[in-house]
Scaffold this motif. Structure first.
Motif, PDB file in Angstrom:
ATOM      1  N   LEU A   4      -7.984  26.128  -6.354  1.00  0.00           N
ATOM      2  CA  LEU A   4      -8.989  25.093  -6.568  1.00  0.00           C
ATOM      3  C   LEU A   4      -9.196  24.358  -5.258  1.00  0.00           C
ATOM      4  N   VAL A   5     -10.438  24.262  -4.838  1.00  0.00           N
ATOM      5  CA  VAL A   5     -10.753  23.584  -3.588  1.00  0.00           C
ATOM      6  C   VAL A   5     -11.740  22.466  -3.884  1.00  0.00           C
ATOM      7  N   GLU A   6     -11.297  21.235  -3.606  1.00  0.00           N
ATOM      8  CA  GLU A   6     -12.147  20.072  -3.829  1.00  0.00           C
ATOM      9  C   GLU A   6     -12.870  19.698  -2.540  1.00  0.00           C
ATOM     10  N   SER A   7     -14.020  19.089  -2.706  1.00  0.00           N
ATOM     11  CA  SER A   7     -14.767  18.568  -1.561  1.00  0.00           C
ATOM     12  C   SER A   7     -15.633  17.413  -2.044  1.00  0.00           C
ATOM     13  N   GLY A   8     -16.137  16.652  -1.081  1.00  0.00           N
ATOM     14  CA  GLY A   8     -17.081  15.591  -1.412  1.00  0.00           C
ATOM     15  C   GLY A   8     -16.537  14.186  -1.348  1.00  0.00           C
ATOM     16  N   GLY A   9     -15.259  14.022  -1.097  1.00  0.00           N
ATOM     17  CA  GLY A   9     -14.719  12.679  -0.986  1.00  0.00           C
ATOM     18  C   GLY A   9     -15.178  12.007   0.291  1.00  0.00           C
ATOM     19  N   GLY A  10     -14.848  10.739   0.416  1.00  0.00           N
ATOM     20  CA  GLY A  10     -15.209  10.016   1.630  1.00  0.00           C
ATOM     21  C   GLY A  10     -15.177   8.520   1.421  1.00  0.00           C
ATOM     22  N   LEU A  11     -15.798   7.819   2.353  1.00  0.00           N
ATOM     23  CA  LEU A  11     -15.866   6.361   2.338  1.00  0.00           C
ATOM     24  C   LEU A  11     -17.269   5.939   1.935  1.00  0.00           C
ATOM     25  N   VAL A  12     -17.351   5.035   0.984  1.00  0.00           N
ATOM     26  CA  VAL A  12     -18.643   4.552   0.510  1.00  0.00           C
ATOM     27  C   VAL A  12     -18.533   3.078   0.183  1.00  0.00           C
ATOM     28  N   GLN A  13     -19.636   2.366   0.301  1.00  0.00           N
ATOM     29  CA  GLN A  13     -19.641   0.960  -0.059  1.00  0.00           C
ATOM     30  C   GLN A  13     -19.737   0.785  -1.569  1.00  0.00           C
ATOM     31  N   ALA A  14     -19.257  -0.329  -2.038  1.00  0.00           N
ATOM     32  CA  ALA A  14     -19.355  -0.630  -3.468  1.00  0.00           C
ATOM     33  C   ALA A  14     -20.818  -0.550  -3.914  1.00  0.00           C
ATOM     34  N   GLY A  15     -21.010   0.067  -5.082  1.00  0.00           N
ATOM     35  CA  GLY A  15     -22.353   0.283  -5.582  1.00  0.00           C
ATOM     36  C   GLY A  15     -22.942   1.623  -5.205  1.00  0.00           C
ATOM     37  N   GLY A  16     -22.297   2.316  -4.296  1.00  0.00           N
ATOM     38  CA  GLY A  16     -22.789   3.606  -3.845  1.00  0.00           C
ATOM     39  C   GLY A  16     -22.374   4.741  -4.753  1.00  0.00           C
ATOM     40  N   SER A  17     -22.729   5.955  -4.320  1.00  0.00           N
ATOM     41  CA  SER A  17     -22.468   7.149  -5.118  1.00  0.00           C
ATOM     42  C   SER A  17     -21.809   8.229  -4.272  1.00  0.00           C
ATOM     43  N   LEU A  18     -21.050   9.066  -4.944  1.00  0.00           N
ATOM     44  CA  LEU A  18     -20.468  10.265  -4.348  1.00  0.00           C
ATOM     45  C   LEU A  18     -20.453  11.350  -5.412  1.00  0.00           C
ATOM     46  N   ARG A  19     -20.479  12.594  -4.949  1.00  0.00           N
ATOM     47  CA  ARG A  19     -20.282  13.705  -5.863  1.00  0.00           C
ATOM     48  C   ARG A  19     -19.118  14.544  -5.374  1.00  0.00           C
ATOM     49  N   LEU A  20     -18.168  14.767  -6.253  1.00  0.00           N
ATOM     50  CA  LEU A  20     -17.028  15.622  -5.947  1.00  0.00           C
ATOM     51  C   LEU A  20     -17.271  17.013  -6.535  1.00  0.00           C
ATOM     52  N   ASP A  21     -16.943  18.019  -5.761  1.00  0.00           N
ATOM     53  CA  ASP A  21     -17.042  19.403  -6.202  1.00  0.00           C
ATOM     54  C   ASP A  21     -15.642  20.014  -6.251  1.00  0.00           C
TER      55      ASP A  21
END
Length: 116
Positions: A4-21
């Motif tokens: 299993l290989v995850e990707s998509g994490g990071g730093l974001v400001q509150a209220g923002g969005s991210l998608r993890l795969d």
């Protein structure tokens, strides 16, 4: 072996969005559940969202209405769309695959940091 290989994490400001795969590969027979867990510093790992092979979903109360788990069956990939992120969502997020034969596999984790 299943990887299993995850990707998509990071730093974001509150209220923002991210998608993890999370992409699964290898000898996979009969996926039962794919899920996302997270672990914040000093805390136990907790289930965030789960998706069964039948399409049922389950979310921890703190993310309901903000996170959505989905899957591309053809690609053996599960996604976690995270909207309206909060600082308390900061954690290492892990993907888990459970098979109908009782196998459980984990990804290596991806860091999500939400700044206030």
């Amino acid at each position: 072996q299943v990887q299993l290989v995850e990707s998509g994490g990071g730093l974001v400001q509150a209220g923002g969005s991210l998608r993890l795969d999370c992409a699964a590969s290898g000898r996979i027979f009969g996926i039962n559940v794919m899920a996302w867990y997270r672990q914040a510093p000093g805390k136990q790992r907790e289930l965030v969202a789960a998706l069964t092979s039948g399409g049922s979903t389950n979310y921890v109360d703190s993310v309901k209405g903000r996170f959505t788990i989905s899957r591309d069956g053809a690609k053996n990939t599960v996604y976690l769309q995270m909207n309206s992120l909060k600082p308390e969502d900061t954690a290492v997020y892990y993907c888990k695959l459970s098979t109908m034969l009782g196998g459980n596999y984990w990804g290596q984790g991806t860091q999500v940091t939400v700044s206030s």
